[in-house]
Design a protein around this motif. Structure first.
Motif, PDB file in Angstrom:
ATOM      1  N   ALA A  92       9.748 -13.261  -2.944  1.00 13.66           N
ATOM      2  CA  ALA A  92      10.731 -12.194  -2.705  1.00 13.66           C
ATOM      3  C   ALA A  92      10.109 -11.031  -1.935  1.00 13.66           C
ATOM      4  O   ALA A  92      10.811 -10.306  -1.220  1.00 13.66           O
ATOM      5  N   GLY A  93       8.825 -10.792  -2.083  1.00  7.51           N
ATOM      6  CA  GLY A  93       8.155  -9.712  -1.358  1.00  7.51           C
ATOM      7  C   GLY A  93       8.336  -8.348  -1.995  1.00  7.51           C
ATOM      8  O   GLY A  93       8.024  -7.330  -1.377  1.00  7.51           O
ATOM      9  N   VAL A  94       8.822  -8.266  -3.197  1.00  9.38           N
ATOM     10  CA  VAL A  94       9.009  -6.987  -3.900  1.00  9.38           C
ATOM     11  C   VAL A  94       7.713  -6.671  -4.634  1.00  9.38           C
ATOM     12  O   VAL A  94       7.201  -7.486  -5.398  1.00  9.38           O
ATOM     13  N   LYS A  95       7.186  -5.448  -4.388  1.00  8.95           N
ATOM     14  CA  LYS A  95       5.924  -5.047  -4.987  1.00  8.95           C
ATOM     15  C   LYS A  95       6.095  -4.854  -6.488  1.00  8.95           C
ATOM     16  O   LYS A  95       7.050  -4.248  -6.951  1.00  8.95           O
ATOM     17  N   GLY A  96       5.185  -5.404  -7.267  1.00 11.32           N
ATOM     18  CA  GLY A  96       5.198  -5.238  -8.704  1.00 11.32           C
ATOM     19  C   GLY A  96       6.089  -6.238  -9.449  1.00 11.32           C
ATOM     20  O   GLY A  96       6.121  -6.214 -10.676  1.00 11.32           O
TER      21      GLY A  96
END
Length: 177
Positions: free
Chosen positions: A68-72
């Motif tokens: 997804a590439g979402v940090k955290g």
């Protein structure tokens, strides 16, 4: 047609070999397939449940979070995961069908096949009549109808017997050769 001449005996043996040409594989049906499997896979209920614990989709949801590439984001929530269609394909075990094995015709009777193939080139109906006479188990009237249906057309019992006699004469010549 109860002759006991050597040709008729040979043709009867050939017909029996043709009819019983495909032998079924002999499998031991006294022991079920699952009974054999128990010996090779002795799982207890606890071990089976432990193996099934890892199949909750957690790894897939982690993979989706990484993509997804979402940090955290370590793991995608259950509501955001793509559903994987699953169907219950568990069914009771089916017995495998028997396998037919072509055992062929004995070598000493191969001359009959060659003689019929030779006769079939010149007299296809006569060869069909000889083949039907020694491979089918029915009256000559029924055999005449069978030949008529296969060959297409009409065939009387008298014609059947005449062509059978001519075919047997041809087979006598082939046997002598």
């Amino acid at each position: 047609m109860r002759n006991n001449d050597p040709l008729t005996e040979e043709l009867r043996r050939w017909g029996h070999a043709q009819v019983n040409r495909f032998a079924l594989s002999r499998t031991d049906r006294s022991v079920h397939v699952l009974d054999k499997v128990r010996d090779h896979a002795p799982l207890t209920k606890e071990r089976a449940l432990k193996d099934l614990v890892g199949r909750d989709g957690l790894d897939r949801r982690r993979l989706m979070a990484a993509g997804a590439g979402v940090k955290g984001l370590q793991i995608v929530p259950m509501w955001a995961a793509d559903p994987i269609r699953a169907s219950n394909d568990a069914d009771h075990p089916h017995d495998n069908p028997e396998i037919a094995v072509d055992v062929g015709v004995p070598d000493e009777l191969r001359w009959v096949d060659r003689a019929l193939a030779s006769m079939e080139r010149q007299y296809p109906m006569r060869a069909l009549i000889v083949r039907t006479e020694f491979t089918a188990s029915a009256s000559q009237a029924v055999k005449a109808r069978m030949v008529a249906e296969k060959y297409g057309g009409t065939l009387t019992l008298r014609q059947y017997r005449y062509e059978l006699g001519r075919g047997l004469d041809s087979m006598r010549g082939a046997m002598a050769a």
